[in-house]
Design an enzyme around this catalytic site. Structure first.
Site, PDB file in Angstrom:
ATOM      1  N   HIS A 108      -3.671  -4.769   0.452  1.00  0.00           N
ATOM      2  CA  HIS A 108      -3.084  -5.307   1.692  1.00  0.00           C
ATOM      3  C   HIS A 108      -3.215  -6.825   1.701  1.00  0.00           C
ATOM      4  O   HIS A 108      -4.241  -7.355   2.124  1.00  0.00           O
ATOM      5  CB  HIS A 108      -3.797  -4.728   2.919  1.00  0.00           C
ATOM      6  N   CYS A 135       0.823  -1.213   0.000  1.00  0.00           N
ATOM      7  CA  CYS A 135       0.000   0.000   0.000  1.00  0.00           C
ATOM      8  C   CYS A 135       0.862   1.272   0.000  1.00  0.00           C
ATOM      9  O   CYS A 135       1.368   1.654  -1.037  1.00  0.00           O
ATOM     10  CB  CYS A 135      -0.986  -0.038   1.168  1.00  0.00           C
ATOM     11  N   GLU A 142      -2.051  -8.851   3.692  1.00  0.00           N
ATOM     12  CA  GLU A 142      -2.177  -9.363   5.064  1.00  0.00           C
ATOM     13  C   GLU A 142      -3.620  -9.362   5.561  1.00  0.00           C
ATOM     14  O   GLU A 142      -3.931  -9.973   6.567  1.00  0.00           O
ATOM     15  CB  GLU A 142      -1.273  -8.551   6.008  1.00  0.00           C
TER      16      GLU A 142
END
Ligand code: MN
Length: 269
Positions: free
Chosen positions: A236, A131, A238
């Site tokens: 993202h 990001c 994650e």
């Protein structure tokens, strides 16, 4: 993924929390500048069998600058770098004035992460940006950003939704012929999360676009022309739930990054 030894040590750039003015009577840690690592980023790397380690921010402008502290020491000691997401870049970092005071960004973190990036690139260690990390990479290599996509690209899709946060999603298309597309032979289009109001305006000359939002052309993944492994995504990874139907599977991308880190370590020993 099983852990393999020796474990890879992955440096992660710090997110920085600045205390916002006088804090009533809360005191304690909330009056201090904090460096922090988001749990989901740590867990994403742990899932790949690597050991994440946060790198503290000290730059030439810090009051605690020490002559013997050099980010190159981290680049030499660690196997790769992940640039965490976080707050906006300062427009000053790419030669612009903030169009709105709310978009003034974090110039301290910009300097710190640019120094980290160049230390790891100089050491030949792989870098992966998340990001803000994609935006930082583009700016560090000479590109520019939209300070605010809704203002500067009113035609664009919704790339951030404050109430939906990582549940805000849009389509992404991989660019054929790129390394990213090569990692996903079965995928041309997928869904990703989107939590950014800034984005790449002018692409740095040293970068290749690997994915875009098909609805507005906003750049969602880039990679350096080299040498070495330097890549970044605007989403993202994650926050993606592995195995969720239609959602981009970030695992091959993570494995490719860690494989590059392991290759550099093997070549060094
Ligand atoms: Mn997006």
């Amino acid at each position: 993924m099983p852990f393999t030894t020796p474990h890879l040590r992955i440096g992660v750039s710090a997110r920085i929390y600045y205390p916002a003015g006088p804090v009533l009577d809360l005191g304690g840690v909330w009056t201090k500048t904090l460096h922090y690592l988001e749990q989901s980023v740590a867990h994403w790397l742990l899932r790949g069998g690597a050991l994440p380690m946060m790198i503290p921010a000290v730059d030439a402008q810090s009051v605690t600058t020490r002559e013997d502290f050099n980010l190159r020491h981290y680049a030499d000691s660690l196997d790769a770098l992940v640039l965490q997401g976080g707050n906006d870049l300062s427009p000053h970092s790419y030669g612009e004035q903030p169009l709105d005071p709310a978009w003034a960004g974090d110039a301290v973190r910009d300097r710190y992460e640019m120094a980290l990036l160049s230390a790891f690139i100089d050491a030949g260690k792989p870098v992966f940006g998340i990001c803000r990390g994609l935006q930082l990479l583009n700016v560090a290599l000479g590109g520019t950003l939209y300070q605010d996509i809704p203002t500067q690209r009113p035609d664009a899709s919704e790339h951030v939704n404050r109430s939906h946060y990582e549940r805000n999603r849009h389509a992404v298309e991989l660019v054929p012929g790129t390394r990213l597309a090569e990692l996903y032979p079965e995928v041309t289009r997928a869904t990703i999360n989107s939590i950014h109001h800034q984005g790449i305006k002018d692409l740095a000359a040293g970068l290749v676009v690997e994915a875009r939002c098909p609805d507005d052309g906003i750049i969602e993944a880039v990679r350096s022309r080299g040498p070495g492994f330097v890549a970044a995504v605007q989403w993202h990874p994650e926050f993606h739930t592995p195995g969720e139907d239609g959602l981009f599977d970030d695992t091959p991308m993570l494995i490719d990054f860690l494989r590059a880190a392991r290759a550099v370590r093997s070549a060094d020993t």
